[in-house]
Write a protein that holds these residues in place. Structure first.
Motif, PDB file in Angstrom:
ATOM      1  N   SER A 164      -2.126 -11.441  39.512  1.00 48.74           N
ATOM      2  CA  SER A 164      -3.235 -10.763  38.823  1.00 48.74           C
ATOM      3  C   SER A 164      -3.191 -10.395  37.569  1.00 48.74           C
ATOM      4  O   SER A 164      -1.962  -9.588  37.274  1.00 48.74           O
ATOM      5  N   ILE A 165      -4.015 -10.504  36.574  1.00 44.13           N
ATOM      6  CA  ILE A 165      -3.767 -10.064  35.117  1.00 44.13           C
ATOM      7  C   ILE A 165      -4.965  -9.490  34.605  1.00 44.13           C
ATOM      8  O   ILE A 165      -6.039 -10.060  34.672  1.00 44.13           O
ATOM      9  N   ASN A 166      -4.876  -8.313  34.087  1.00 38.42           N
ATOM     10  CA  ASN A 166      -5.845  -7.523  33.373  1.00 38.42           C
ATOM     11  C   ASN A 166      -5.811  -7.295  32.306  1.00 38.42           C
ATOM     12  O   ASN A 166      -4.756  -6.840  31.719  1.00 38.42           O
ATOM     13  N   ILE A 167      -6.842  -7.683  31.212  1.00 43.57           N
ATOM     14  CA  ILE A 167      -6.681  -7.407  29.884  1.00 43.57           C
ATOM     15  C   ILE A 167      -7.726  -6.307  29.219  1.00 43.57           C
ATOM     16  O   ILE A 167      -8.918  -6.762  29.084  1.00 43.57           O
TER      17      ILE A 167
ATOM     18  N   ALA B 156      -7.381 -11.987  22.077  1.00 45.20           N
ATOM     19  CA  ALA B 156      -6.983 -11.641  23.712  1.00 45.20           C
ATOM     20  C   ALA B 156      -6.817 -12.994  24.288  1.00 45.20           C
ATOM     21  O   ALA B 156      -5.947 -13.269  25.045  1.00 45.20           O
ATOM     22  N   LEU B 157      -7.848 -14.154  23.988  1.00 41.20           N
ATOM     23  CA  LEU B 157      -7.710 -15.422  24.784  1.00 41.20           C
ATOM     24  C   LEU B 157      -6.470 -16.205  24.344  1.00 41.20           C
ATOM     25  O   LEU B 157      -5.521 -16.554  25.141  1.00 41.20           O
ATOM     26  N   GLU B 158      -6.194 -16.091  23.031  1.00 41.42           N
ATOM     27  CA  GLU B 158      -5.034 -16.759  22.543  1.00 41.42           C
ATOM     28  C   GLU B 158      -3.677 -16.213  22.912  1.00 41.42           C
ATOM     29  O   GLU B 158      -2.912 -16.773  23.316  1.00 41.42           O
ATOM     30  N   GLU B 159      -3.665 -14.784  22.664  1.00 40.40           N
ATOM     31  CA  GLU B 159      -2.260 -14.106  23.061  1.00 40.40           C
ATOM     32  C   GLU B 159      -2.035 -13.529  24.386  1.00 40.40           C
ATOM     33  O   GLU B 159      -0.866 -13.738  24.483  1.00 40.40           O
ATOM     34  N   ALA B 160      -3.022 -13.655  25.371  1.00 38.49           N
ATOM     35  CA  ALA B 160      -2.846 -13.021  26.559  1.00 38.49           C
ATOM     36  C   ALA B 160      -3.138 -13.922  27.588  1.00 38.49           C
ATOM     37  O   ALA B 160      -2.580 -14.386  28.399  1.00 38.49           O
ATOM     38  N   VAL B 161      -4.401 -14.479  27.378  1.00 37.75           N
ATOM     39  CA  VAL B 161      -4.829 -15.373  28.690  1.00 37.75           C
ATOM     40  C   VAL B 161      -4.369 -16.958  28.488  1.00 37.75           C
ATOM     41  O   VAL B 161      -3.612 -17.296  29.476  1.00 37.75           O
ATOM     42  N   PHE B 162      -4.096 -17.180  27.205  1.00 38.77           N
ATOM     43  CA  PHE B 162      -3.284 -18.871  27.297  1.00 38.77           C
ATOM     44  C   PHE B 162      -2.054 -18.873  27.598  1.00 38.77           C
ATOM     45  O   PHE B 162      -1.614 -19.742  28.332  1.00 38.77           O
ATOM     46  N   PRO B 163      -1.103 -17.938  27.216  1.00 39.21           N
ATOM     47  CA  PRO B 163       0.408 -18.011  27.750  1.00 39.21           C
ATOM     48  C   PRO B 163       0.314 -17.769  29.238  1.00 39.21           C
ATOM     49  O   PRO B 163       1.118 -18.585  29.769  1.00 39.21           O
ATOM     50  N   ALA B 164      -0.576 -17.004  29.689  1.00 36.95           N
ATOM     51  CA  ALA B 164      -0.369 -16.923  31.204  1.00 36.95           C
ATOM     52  C   ALA B 164      -0.790 -18.121  32.002  1.00 36.95           C
ATOM     53  O   ALA B 164      -0.474 -18.724  32.687  1.00 36.95           O
TER      54      ALA B 164
ATOM     55  N   ALA C 131      -0.326  -5.108  24.659  1.00 37.94           N
ATOM     56  CA  ALA C 131       0.220  -4.294  25.785  1.00 37.94           C
ATOM     57  C   ALA C 131      -0.323  -5.186  27.164  1.00 37.94           C
ATOM     58  O   ALA C 131       0.279  -4.731  28.112  1.00 37.94           O
ATOM     59  N   ALA C 132      -1.195  -6.114  26.991  1.00 41.92           N
ATOM     60  CA  ALA C 132      -1.592  -6.766  28.213  1.00 41.92           C
ATOM     61  C   ALA C 132      -0.973  -7.975  28.506  1.00 41.92           C
ATOM     62  O   ALA C 132      -1.348  -8.736  29.499  1.00 41.92           O
ATOM     63  N   VAL C 133      -0.158  -8.470  27.408  1.00 49.97           N
ATOM     64  CA  VAL C 133       0.500  -9.829  27.585  1.00 49.97           C
ATOM     65  C   VAL C 133       1.366  -9.682  29.057  1.00 49.97           C
ATOM     66  O   VAL C 133       2.259  -8.843  29.196  1.00 49.97           O
ATOM     67  N   ALA C 134       1.114 -10.726  29.948  1.00 45.35           N
ATOM     68  CA  ALA C 134       1.695 -10.796  31.077  1.00 45.35           C
ATOM     69  C   ALA C 134       1.903 -12.128  31.456  1.00 45.35           C
ATOM     70  O   ALA C 134       1.059 -12.982  31.446  1.00 45.35           O
ATOM     71  N   ILE C 135       3.163 -12.633  32.100  1.00 50.03           N
ATOM     72  CA  ILE C 135       3.334 -13.968  32.691  1.00 50.03           C
ATOM     73  C   ILE C 135       3.221 -13.816  34.133  1.00 50.03           C
ATOM     74  O   ILE C 135       3.751 -12.922  34.774  1.00 50.03           O
ATOM     75  N   PRO C 136       2.288 -14.865  34.682  1.00 48.64           N
ATOM     76  CA  PRO C 136       2.262 -15.005  36.221  1.00 48.64           C
ATOM     77  C   PRO C 136       3.478 -15.158  36.970  1.00 48.64           C
ATOM     78  O   PRO C 136       4.603 -15.676  36.387  1.00 48.64           O
ATOM     79  N   GLY C 137       3.713 -14.335  37.955  1.00 53.13           N
ATOM     80  CA  GLY C 137       4.843 -14.132  38.719  1.00 53.13           C
ATOM     81  C   GLY C 137       5.957 -12.895  38.439  1.00 53.13           C
ATOM     82  O   GLY C 137       6.878 -12.635  39.073  1.00 53.13           O
ATOM     83  N   THR C 138       5.755 -12.475  37.104  1.00 53.03           N
ATOM     84  CA  THR C 138       6.408 -11.568  36.650  1.00 53.03           C
ATOM     85  C   THR C 138       5.963 -10.139  36.986  1.00 53.03           C
ATOM     86  O   THR C 138       4.865 -10.034  36.855  1.00 53.03           O
ATOM     87  N   PRO C 139       6.827  -9.021  37.478  1.00 60.28           N
ATOM     88  CA  PRO C 139       6.252  -7.819  37.543  1.00 60.28           C
ATOM     89  C   PRO C 139       5.576  -7.166  36.521  1.00 60.28           C
ATOM     90  O   PRO C 139       5.682  -7.539  35.144  1.00 60.28           O
TER      91      PRO C 139
END
Ligand code: 9RB
Ligand code: ZN
Length: 380
Positions: free
Chosen positions: A227-230, A244-252, A360-368
């Motif tokens: 679950s990722i919130n930006i 936000a799309l490029e830097e946080a959504v796409f890597p996820a 601050a919102a960059v997050a990778i699925p499966g990581t805490p």
């Protein structure tokens, strides 16, 4: 390219009652009004512009069928379904769950057709009978949790469609990207402990629901990290949303490798929306769409479906919607009558505090989840 499009006349018959945002109440000074903020005319006007602009002739109609009880029960409790069905039989209808989401008699049938519109679109994208498409459904869905409707939402349309894609069509990983200005709390709730559906919500921080959509809400159990919130600060415009799309959504999404992407597409992050304070323009929505299409082409053979959520400017939503549909059809963006007023207010410039919120919102699925004060949006 074959682009599917869902609309049904009864989506324009959702009865939001005589209130504004709250039910009318003469004892508190809440006067009745012809158009509730979520009055379906906004979505009907979107459809009518699609028709009058000639786009409809270039789209393939995808016919909505009602979601079955089995479809709805994949993501909702039997109690929620039973209550909506029972209130839908009452002469004056009922409420989806929070006291400000009224529906009229027969509201169950419209809500089931809304979820069913999302199912039909997703089915055809997965089957390859259409390349991609847009389901202009109503009522919206992303606030509806497993056990209750809220925020004008009765059933969680994108989640009903994602569950169908998994359980009936056999997909293993579905990503839901929600660019409605409000937190997709219901979608998050439904998939919170399930790693097979990645939920990513971009939203104006703390706009609605209250106290919801923090970066630290990262999933639980087997779903921890999925679950990722930006959350973005008020005033975010085209530049902040694209960043936000490029830097946080796409890597996820790249890390998750979905087989299908569902976009929960609200237009209430627009410059002219009465229920939020963001500054996205029709040009911004077109660019967000183009980037999502390109990413889907890279990641999942272009399998992406767009499903309507909120959007409350009867003036501007039709133009934002048409801008998205033109991108799906591969047609160049065209300025609209509102361009002179919405494009000159600075939303095309990325501000440092917006970049910091995205960072601050960059997050990778499966990581805490990372550390930090959950109330602070600007982490420099
Ligand atoms: C009420 C409150 C809202 C505020 C915003 C929405 C937008 C939904 C949407 C719905 C209901 C609060 C009635 C707070 O567009 N989602 O995508 N209601 N807000 N307290 N109360 C009593
Ligand atoms: Zn919204």
């Amino acid at each position: 390219m074959t682009i599917g499009y869902v609309w049904n006349t009864v989506y324009g018959w959702v009865d939001t009652g005589s209130g504004s945002l709250f039910p009318s109440d003469a004892t508190s000074g809440l006067q009745p009004i012809a158009h509730h903020l979520a009055h379906p005319d906004t979505k009907r006007r979107f459809h009518e512009l699609v028709a009058v602009s000639g786009l409809l002739d270039r789209l393939r109609e995808v016919r909505a069928l009602p979601a079955t009880e089995t479809d709805i029960l994949r993501v909702h409790t039997a109690e929620h379904l039973a209550r909506i069905k029972a209130e839908s039989l009452l002469p004056k209808g009922g409420d989806a769950g929070d006291g400000c989401s009224p529906f009229g008699k027969g509201g169950y049938e419209i809500a089931a057709l809304s979820a069913g519109g999302a199912i039909q679109l997703v089915s055809q994208v997965v089957a390859g009978t259409i390349d991609t498409g847009y389901a202009l459904v109503n009522p919206p869905g992303h606030h509806a949790t497993r056990a209750s409707g809220m925020g004008f939402c009765v059933f969680n349309n994108v989640s009903v469609a994602a569950a169908y894609a998994k359980e009936v069509l056999g997909l293993e990983r579905v990503a839901i990207v929600d660019w409605d200005v409000h937190h997709g709390n219901g979608t998050q709730d439904i998939w919170y402990s399930d790693p097979s559906v990645l939920t990513v919500s971009l939203h104006q921080h703390l706009c609605f629901p209250p106290n919801s959509g923090f970066r630290e809400e990262r999933g639980s159990g087997a779903g921890a990290g999925y679950s990722i919130n930006i959350p973005l600060p008020p005033g975010s415009g085209d530049a902040a949303y694209l960043h936000a799309l490029e830097e946080a959504v796409f890597p996820a999404l790249r890390a998750f490798r979905p087989e299908l992407i569902i976009v929960a597409s609200g237009f209430d992050a627009s410059m002219m929306d009465p229920l939020a304070r963001q500054m996205v323009t029709s040009a911004g929505f077109a660019q967000l769409t183009r980037r999502m299409l390109d990413l889907a082409a890279d990641l999942c053979e272009g399998k992406i479906a767009f499903v309507q959520e909120g959007g409350y400017s009867p003036y501007y939503v039709p133009f934002c919607g048409v801008a998205v549909l033109r991108e799906l059809l591969g047609e160049p963006y065209e300025p609209d009558p509102y361009t002179p007023i919405v494009s000159t207010q600075g939303g095309d410039v990325l501000l440092e505090h917006e970049a910091a919120a995205v960072r601050a919102a960059v997050a990778i699925p499966g990581t805490p989840a990372g550390e930090g004060d959950p109330r602070a949006i600007t982490v420099g």
